[in-house]
Structures are given as structure tokens and as C-alpha cells.
Design a protein around this motif. Structure first.
Motif, PDB file in Angstrom:
ATOM      1  N   ALA A   1       0.854  -1.205   0.000  1.00 41.93           N
ATOM      2  CA  ALA A   1       0.000   0.000   0.000  1.00 41.93           C
ATOM      3  C   ALA A   1       0.883   1.246   0.000  1.00 41.93           C
ATOM      4  O   ALA A   1       0.775   2.112  -0.879  1.00 41.93           O
ATOM      5  CB  ALA A   1      -0.895  -0.027   1.234  1.00 41.93           C
ATOM      6  N   SER A   2       1.833   1.299   0.930  1.00 36.91           N
ATOM      7  CA  SER A   2       2.653   2.520   1.005  1.00 36.91           C
ATOM      8  C   SER A   2       3.533   2.636  -0.236  1.00 36.91           C
ATOM      9  O   SER A   2       3.715   3.723  -0.796  1.00 36.91           O
ATOM     10  CB  SER A   2       3.518   2.480   2.269  1.00 36.91           C
TER      11      SER A   2
ATOM     12  N   LEU B   1       3.166   6.252  -7.056  1.00 35.52           N
ATOM     13  CA  LEU B   1       2.252   6.930  -7.988  1.00 35.52           C
ATOM     14  C   LEU B   1       2.030   8.388  -7.624  1.00 35.52           C
ATOM     15  O   LEU B   1       1.847   9.227  -8.483  1.00 35.52           O
ATOM     16  CB  LEU B   1       0.905   6.186  -8.005  1.00 35.52           C
ATOM     17  N   LEU B   2       2.094   8.722  -6.321  1.00 36.21           N
ATOM     18  CA  LEU B   2       1.712  10.087  -5.928  1.00 36.21           C
ATOM     19  C   LEU B   2       2.888  10.915  -5.458  1.00 36.21           C
ATOM     20  O   LEU B   2       3.065  12.054  -5.824  1.00 36.21           O
ATOM     21  CB  LEU B   2       0.650  10.018  -4.810  1.00 36.21           C
ATOM     22  N   VAL B   3       3.752  10.306  -4.687  1.00 27.91           N
ATOM     23  CA  VAL B   3       4.780  11.127  -4.030  1.00 27.91           C
ATOM     24  C   VAL B   3       5.959  11.375  -4.965  1.00 27.91           C
ATOM     25  O   VAL B   3       6.421  12.497  -5.114  1.00 27.91           O
ATOM     26  CB  VAL B   3       5.269  10.390  -2.739  1.00 27.91           C
ATOM     27  N   ALA B   4       6.388  10.354  -5.673  1.00 29.64           N
ATOM     28  CA  ALA B   4       7.634  10.503  -6.456  1.00 29.64           C
ATOM     29  C   ALA B   4       7.439  11.539  -7.557  1.00 29.64           C
ATOM     30  O   ALA B   4       6.400  11.560  -8.209  1.00 29.64           O
ATOM     31  CB  ALA B   4       7.996   9.165  -7.084  1.00 29.64           C
TER      32      ALA B   4
ATOM     33  N   MET C   1       9.189  -0.224  -2.612  1.00 26.93           N
ATOM     34  CA  MET C   1       8.596  -1.220  -3.527  1.00 26.93           C
ATOM     35  C   MET C   1       9.445  -2.489  -3.530  1.00 26.93           C
ATOM     36  O   MET C   1       8.919  -3.613  -3.546  1.00 26.93           O
ATOM     37  CB  MET C   1       8.520  -0.633  -4.942  1.00 26.93           C
ATOM     38  N   ALA C   2      10.772  -2.315  -3.454  1.00 26.55           N
ATOM     39  CA  ALA C   2      11.636  -3.509  -3.420  1.00 26.55           C
ATOM     40  C   ALA C   2      11.321  -4.331  -2.174  1.00 26.55           C
ATOM     41  O   ALA C   2      11.170  -5.560  -2.235  1.00 26.55           O
ATOM     42  CB  ALA C   2      13.098  -3.086  -3.435  1.00 26.55           C
ATOM     43  N   ALA C   3      11.136  -3.642  -1.034  1.00 24.11           N
ATOM     44  CA  ALA C   3      10.808  -4.360   0.205  1.00 24.11           C
ATOM     45  C   ALA C   3       9.450  -5.050   0.042  1.00 24.11           C
ATOM     46  O   ALA C   3       9.253  -6.205   0.453  1.00 24.11           O
ATOM     47  CB  ALA C   3      10.767  -3.377   1.363  1.00 24.11           C
ATOM     48  N   ALA C   4       8.507  -4.373  -0.623  1.00 30.63           N
ATOM     49  CA  ALA C   4       7.165  -4.962  -0.813  1.00 30.63           C
ATOM     50  C   ALA C   4       7.287  -6.235  -1.647  1.00 30.63           C
ATOM     51  O   ALA C   4       6.739  -7.288  -1.303  1.00 30.63           O
ATOM     52  CB  ALA C   4       6.256  -3.954  -1.512  1.00 30.63           C
ATOM     53  N   TYR C   5       8.066  -6.173  -2.734  1.00 34.50           N
ATOM     54  CA  TYR C   5       8.245  -7.357  -3.576  1.00 34.50           C
ATOM     55  C   TYR C   5       8.882  -8.487  -2.777  1.00 34.50           C
ATOM     56  O   TYR C   5       8.504  -9.653  -2.884  1.00 34.50           O
ATOM     57  CB  TYR C   5       9.128  -7.011  -4.786  1.00 34.50           C
ATOM     58  N   LEU C   6       9.879  -8.120  -1.946  1.00 31.80           N
ATOM     59  CA  LEU C   6      10.581  -9.164  -1.172  1.00 31.80           C
ATOM     60  C   LEU C   6       9.619  -9.821  -0.187  1.00 31.80           C
ATOM     61  O   LEU C   6       9.529 -11.052  -0.091  1.00 31.80           O
ATOM     62  CB  LEU C   6      11.768  -8.548  -0.421  1.00 31.80           C
TER      63      LEU C   6
ATOM     64  N   ALA D   1       1.090  -5.776 -13.325  1.00 31.39           N
ATOM     65  CA  ALA D   1       1.957  -6.245 -12.228  1.00 31.39           C
ATOM     66  C   ALA D   1       1.095  -6.686 -11.052  1.00 31.39           C
ATOM     67  O   ALA D   1       1.225  -7.805 -10.534  1.00 31.39           O
ATOM     68  CB  ALA D   1       2.902  -5.127 -11.813  1.00 31.39           C
ATOM     69  N   VAL D   2       0.134  -5.834 -10.666  1.00 26.72           N
ATOM     70  CA  VAL D   2      -0.695  -6.164  -9.492  1.00 26.72           C
ATOM     71  C   VAL D   2      -1.572  -7.368  -9.809  1.00 26.72           C
ATOM     72  O   VAL D   2      -1.717  -8.300  -9.003  1.00 26.72           O
ATOM     73  CB  VAL D   2      -1.550  -4.928  -9.097  1.00 26.72           C
TER      74      VAL D   2
END
Lengths: 202, 221, 242, 56
Positions: free
Chosen positions: C35-36, C42-45, C209-214, D21-22
Motif C-alpha cells: 500500500a505505502s 504513484l503520488l509522491v515521487a 517497492m523492493a521491500a514490498a516485492y521481497l 503487475a498487481v
């Protein structure tokens, strides 16, 4: 398959493995030949575990499985010579060659390609290969299968000579081989649920 | 050493007794390559440009075709068990069979490639480089293909599965092989490509015998 | 020579107790990270000065590439554990890892082609990295197909383990040959985004995102390993007729 | 909201990339969860699941 099964075979003695189909006779032979790894347990030669020098143990073996390893496109002579070169690294001695071929009545078939031979003839070629190899330990899986009476006699003679020369034989059989003084072991008795019947040591 | 040569000799004699098997593979190589002009058009300069790639890919497929029988017959008739018990280590046994396969398939493919090079309008120097690259690259294909054959012994869909396993591993051979011919046309040296092909072969020689022996041991279990 | 850490999970029952305990927490963590991560991506970067918004595709593309390669290394490690130490769980975990690694490779390929489209105007570019990823995807397919190609699934596991070991040694060579082939045919491509000099505003979402994928990778592997243990138990039960 | 959706004109590439992806990873997750549930049900039917084994 089986467990808590143990036996010892001295030089010059034979061990006959009996038991109904699927009891594990072939598996036990394959474990002895190191073809199939055993989950637990040890095979020792002169007290030394064979695993330490598997090459030396394999060099002592002659193996006869269900399949005869006879090539359809090679003649009997070529099959036997190739097998001899592979395990001994050279041609067989003249006397041994003539003796074995005469015993298994293969001389007339020498130059015939394998695909024209019957199952019994294939079996005789496989037995000749075992006899030609200077192996101390013979592991034979139902050697008498598909053999006629005459061939069975020559098989019996070959085994007896091998034992007389101090060799060892472990043979899976359906009782069609009678060897006086041989140990018998009913592999079926060592069923997985742990019931061990002592008379298996007949 | 004599045992190794005895095994190679036996396999060559077997191949000699069944010339049809090798001939089919070579015929496939020629046919597959000659389909491209029909597909791409007869213009010689386009054909010459794509010739190295086409011939190498056709050689790759031809090699794959002939490999699934490499151990299958021995596995079926019980010879593999005897080989597993022979004093010759299984690694060397597998190597001997791959050598026999290279002699029966890899070598003829390379010998045939000049003729196909002419079909594609390649000049003499390119043909020489192509044939040399096939000669040096084909042993790696036999080794990798031998590994694929050993791994798929007793599997249900052996043939196609073998190609799926081996072709990704053979990509470097394809790239360096084709690269050699294109480097020649580009004017710069081909030595780098042949050195890389040789290095890949050395690496494959170091790894695949162990892997093939492990796979064969599993098959005879 | 069984290393203590592997030995601890050697026994499937102990592994199941361990995974049953941590799966719920890991699931929650994965959901939170995703989620984060998506929110930041999408929004912050900020958009990239050159590529504008399309740089956001990097946040789903690059982690997929990293972890699909790491998963293949794990696959080879499990293969070694199975072949060398006969570790009983390695085979089942390898069956669990392969499809996840393949899915990550596929996501990387698809997002890569979507990223290439605005920049290079074509759906697929034979760029060195994408081509290597395509070959890695085929290695995964080969591993999955081989492990399921035998009636005896243990035979399939061991054959696939040998393939994974040869594959992992071959992968750098494949990567080198493809990069080398790429420089022969194309001027250096413009995609230089994963250099260290990434601006923190881009780097943080990428790391999240890398942590999310892991987290998802570990969650899926533990989950699927449990399933494989169950399947193997059903198989052996069927075999021994209990 | 419009700007967010159009993504500076590249929305047509960014959204599908994220979507696939999702979808792919989500699909794998759901498929894995369903596979585990199916296997556990079969284990229970055969009295082989963990609780039954510990009772034995």
C-alpha cells in the motif's frame, strides 16, 4: 520397502533371495550394487564400508538386471567384447572366452545381430557377460527367467564353479534355482511394519 | 583411456549400423536452412546478411533433434546400468557419449555448412569462418544437449522438454558463433569470438560431465 | 556438515509450525508495504525531468528484475541443499519458489515493454537487460516443466536441482554474451536509471517497492511450501495405500 | 484528478504496467491461497492433517 534386514555371506557361499513380487528382492540387489541408495544401513566388504571406496566395490561386481543390455544392432561377439573392454579394459583371455561361449552354447550365434535373438538367447548372452567378467560378487536378478532346461543347467554349473573358485553370489529367484548349502532369505519377511520372522534365516 | 575409447568406438559402430538416424538430422539441417530463402525472398544480399544466424539456428535445432536418443536406448535396454557399474567413472562415460555424438552430428553439420553457405551467397572467407565457428561451437552443443538428454531420461515429454532446457543455456554459443562471421564482415578481428567460443567450451567441459553423471545416477536408481 | 540454520527447518512438521506462526504477520507486513509503496510510487515521487511520468513504471519493473534473479539464486541454493545434503525440505521449497520467480520475471518483462513503448516507440526492444530477463524466464519454465515431467516427483525435484545448479553458473555467461551482443548491434541504450546517483525522492519509493516485492516473495514461498508439503504427504499416503 | 489519471499523457502506459503487475502477483497470491486450502481440505478428508496426526 524393508528394514532391519541384515545378512553376511562368506566367500564361496550364495544367498538366495525369495519373496513374492514387490517384496523388494530387486531393490535389495540394486542397493547392494549401489544403484539405489539405501536410506539407512551399511554394506561392508571385509568389514570395511564399501561407501569409502565405491569404485573398488563396483569393480568387484557383476550385475544382471531384468534387462539384458544386449544391443539389437551389435552382434553377440561385439556386445560381449565391448562389455569385456568396458569392465576389464582389455580383451578376455582366450581360454575363458572359449569356455564361457561353449558353456552357454553361443558359438553359433556369435556373428548374429542382437535383434534376431530370442529372449532366452538374450539372457544367455547376459549370463555370458557375467561369466566373462572376473567379478568376485555376482548380483543376479532372476537369472533363470526365459531360460530353457539346458540353459538352466549351464547357469547352475556356472554359479557352482564361481562359488567353488571362492566367489559370492546373491541371487533373486522364484525358487527355480536350487543350490545346496546356500543361505535363503525371504525378503518379504522384513515387511515395513517391523515384523521380523526369524525362520527367514533358514 | 582404453575403456573410454572402447565406449566411443561402440557408439560409433552403433551409429554406423544405423546411418539413417544421422542422415535424418543432416537432412533436417539442410531443409530448415533452405526454407529461409522461400520465406525471406531470394535476394542474395539479404540472404547473405542473415545467413550466419540462420545456419547457426538451424544447426542448433538439428543438434537438439538428435540428442534425446543419446542415452534413451541404453536406458531402455539396461546398458546404462552396466555403464553405471563399470569401472569407468560415469562422468567419463557421459563424455564419451557426447564425443561420439559430436563426431556423428556436430562434425557433419560443420562439413555441410560450406555448401549451405553457397546457397546463401556467402563469400569464401565468411564460409570459412562460419564452418570454423560451427566446429568449435558444436562440442558445447553436444555437451549441453547431453545434459538435457540425461536430465529428461524417463520423462514424459522428453524431446521438446530437452530443447526447452538446453536452448537458453546454448545462447552464448549462438551469439559468439554468429558474432564471429559478422565481425569478419565488419572488418574487425574474429579472434575474440573464437576465444570466447573456446572459453565457453572449456567451461562447459568443466561443468556438464558432473551434472550428466548426477542425472544418469538418478535415472538408474 | 548440516548447517544449524538449515537443520532447524529440516523437519517439515517443525517448518509448518514455524510458517503457520509467522505467515499472518508477514501477510500484514506485505499488504502494508505494497500500500505505502504504490502510494509513494504513484503520488509522491516526482516525474523525471527527461521521461516525465513514465519513470513511475521503474518502481514495478526494477524490483521484479532484482528479485526474479535473487529467486533463481535461491533455487540453485535449494538445489545444492537437496543434492549435497539431501535436505528433505529443499525440494518442496524449490517447487514453491520456481513459479514465483517466473511470475516476477514475467512482470519485469511486461512492465519493461510498457516502459519501452513511450521511449523507443516499440512494444519490445532487444535491450540487453530485457533479453537476459527473457532467457531467465525460459530457465524458470524449464525448471518447472522438468520438475513435473516425471511420475516420481522426487526424481523431478532432483533433476530440476541439477538444472538449477548448471543454470545459475551459466546465467552470468548468458548475461555477458547478451550484453556483448547488444553492444555489437545497438549504440548504448538510453536507459541509465539504476545508477547510484538516483535522487532520494525516487530512491525511497524504489526501496519501499523492493521491500514490498521481497515480503511478497517470502510470503508466497512459505505459503506454497506448506502446500507442497501437503501435496507430498497426500502422494506418499496414496502410494503406501494408507 | 484529471492530471493524475492522464499521467502527463503517459497514462496509457503507466496504468496498464501497474495493473498487469498487481494482477499477475495478486492472481498468483490468490491461486496459491486456494491451492493451500484445497490441499488442506483433502488432508482433512483423509485424516492426515496435523491435528489428526498429533492425536494418533
Amino acid at each position: 520397502m524393508f528394514h532391519d534386514l541384515g545378512f553376511e555371506v562368506a566367500a564361496g557361499r550364495a544367498l538366495l533371495l525369495t519373496g513374492r513380487n514387490g517384496a523388494g528382492k530387486s531393490t535389495l540387489l540394486r542397493v547392494l550394487a549401489l544403484l539405489t541408495p539405501a536410506q539407512r544401513g551399511e554394506i561392508a566388504w571385509d568389514g570395511k564400508p564399501v561407501r569409502e571406496d565405491a569404485e573398488a566395490w563396483r569393480a568387484r561386481l557383476a550385475w544382471l538386471g531384468h534387462a539384458d543390455a544386449v544391443k539389437g544392432d551389435l552382434t553377440v561377439r561385439e556386445t560381449l567384447e565391448a562389455a569385456q573392454w568396458l569392465c576389464a579394459g582389455g580383451p578376455p583371455s582366450r581360454a575363458l572366452w572359449d569356455g564361457v561361449l561353449a558353456r552357454f552354447d553361443l558359438v553359433p550365434l556369435l556373428d548374429r545381430p542382437g535383434r534376431y535373438l530370442s529372449a532366452g538367447q538374450h539372457r544367455r548372452v547376459a549370463l555370458a557377460r557375467v561369466a566373462l567378467s572376473a567379478a568376485t560378487v555376482w548380483l543376479l536378478d532372476e537369472p533363470a527367467a526365459a531360460l530353457d532346461e539346458a540353459s538352466r543347467q549351464s547357469l547352475h554349473a556356472a554359479i557352482t564353479d564361481h562359488l567353488a573358485a571362492g566367489g559370492i553370489a546373491v541371487i533373486a529367484t522364484h525358487g527355480d534355482i536350487v543350490l545346496p548349502g546356500a543361505l535363503a532369505l525371504d525378503v518379504g519377511a522384513f515387511t515395513p511394519d517391523g515384523t521380523v520372522s526369524l525362520e527367514a534365516w533358514a | 583411456m582404453s575403456r573410454f575409447m572402447a565406449l566411443v568406438g561402440r557408439d560409433l559402430r552403433l551409429a554406423w549400423r544405423r546411418p539413417g538416424d544421422a542422415a535424418v538430422v543432416l537432412a533436417f539441417f539442410v531443409l530448415a536452412a533452405s526454407l529461409f530463402p522461400l520465406g525471406v525472398g531470394p535476394a542474395l544480399e539479404t540472404l547473405a546478411r542473415i545467413a550466419p544466424g540462420v545456419l547457426w539456428v538451424a544447426a542448433l535445432f538439428a543438434a537438439m533433434l538428435s540428442l534425446d536418443r543419446l542415452f534413451a536406448d541404453d536406458f531402455a535396454d539396461g546398458t546404462l546400468e552396466q555403464l553405471a557399474l563399470a569401472p569407468l567413472p560415469l562422468e567419463l562415460t557421459a563424455l564419451a557419449k557426447c564425443l561420439a555424438h559430436w563426431i556423428v552430428t556436430g562434425l557433419p553439420l560443420a562439413v555441410l555448412s560450406p555448401a549451405l553457405g553457397l546457397l546463401f551467397g556467402l563469400d569464401a572467407a565468411s564460409i570459412a569462418t562460419l564452418t570454423a565457428s560451427l566446429l568449435l561451437g558444436a562440442p558445447s552443443l553436444s555437451l549441453l544437449g547431453g545434459l538435457g538428454a540425461a536430465l529428461t531420461l524417463g520423462a514424459r515429454r522428453g524431446g521438446a522438454l530437452l530443447s526447452l532446457l538446453v536452448l537458453p543455456l546454448a545462447v552464448p554459443v549462438l551469439i559468439f558463433g554468429v558474432g564471429a562471421v559478422e565481425a569478419l564482415k565488419g572488418g574487425d578481428g574474429v579472434l575474440a569470438h573464437f576465444a570466447l567460443l573456446g572459453a565457453f567450451l572449456a567451461g562447459t567441459l568443466a561443468i556438464t560431465p558432473w551434472a550428466m553423471a548426477a542425472a544418469l545416477r538418478q535415472a538408474v536408481e | 556438515m548440516a548447517m544449524p540454520s538449515i537443520h532447524f527447518l529440516a523437519n517439515p512438521a517443525r517448518f509448518q509450525r514455524f510458517s503457520a506462526r509467522i505467515l499472518p504477520w508477514l501477510g500484514a507486513l506485505t499488504a502494508l508495504l505494497w500500500a505505502s509503496g504504490l502510494y509513494m510510487a504513484l503520488l509522491v515521487a516526482p516525474p523525471d525531468y527527461q521521461q516525465g511520468e513514465t519513470v513511475r513504471i521503474m518502481f514495478v519493473h526494477v524490483p521484479a528484475a532484482w528479485w526474479s534473479m535473487a529467486a533463481y539464486a535461491l533455487l540453485a541454493g535449494l538445489g545444492a541443499a537437496l543434492l549435497v545434503w539431501r535436505h528433505p525440505l529443499a525440494a518442496l521449497m524449490a517447487r514453491a519458489v520456481a513459479p514465483v520467480g517466473a511470475a516476477y520475471a514475467l512482470v519485469c518483462l511486461v512492465s519493461g515493454s510498457f516502459w519501452g513503448r513511450p521511449m523507443w516507440g516499440t512494444w519490445w526492444v532487444w535491450d540487453a537487460r530485457l533479453t537476459s530477463m527473457l532467457l531467465l524466464f525460459f530457465l524458470y519454465l524449464g525448471h518447472i516443466a522438468l520438475s513435473r515431467a516425471f511420475d516420481d516427483s522426487e526424481r523431478g525435484d532432483r533433476a530440476a536441482a541439477v538444472l538449477a545448479l548448471v543454470g545459475v553458473v551459466n546465467l552470468p555467461v548468458i548475461k555477458f554474451s547478451v550484453d556483448w551482443w547488444n553492444t555489437l548491434h545497438q549504440p548504448a541504450s538510453v536507459m541509465k536509471l539504476d545508477g547510484p546517483a538516483i535522487h532520494p525522492s525516487i530512491l525511497t519509493p524504489l526501496l519501499v517497492m523492493a521491500a514490498a516485492y521481497l515480503a511478497l516473495l517470502v510470503f508466497l514461498v512459505l505459503l506454497r511450501t506448506e502446500t507442497e508439503i501437503g501435496r507430498r504427504r497426500l502422494e506418499t499416503a496414496a502410494l503406501t495405500g494408507r | 484528478m484529471g492530471g493524475f489519471l492522464s499521467m502527463g499523457g503517459h497514462g496509457a502506459y503507466i496504468w496498464p504496467a501497474y495493473g498487469i503487475a498487481v494482477a499477475a502477483l495478486g492472481g498468483l497470491l490468490i491461486w496459491s491461497l486456494r491451492a493451500r486450502a484445497k490441499v488442506q481440505r483433502e488432508l482433512q478428508d483423509r485424516g492426515l492433517d496435523r491435528r489428526a496426526r498429533e492425536r494418533r
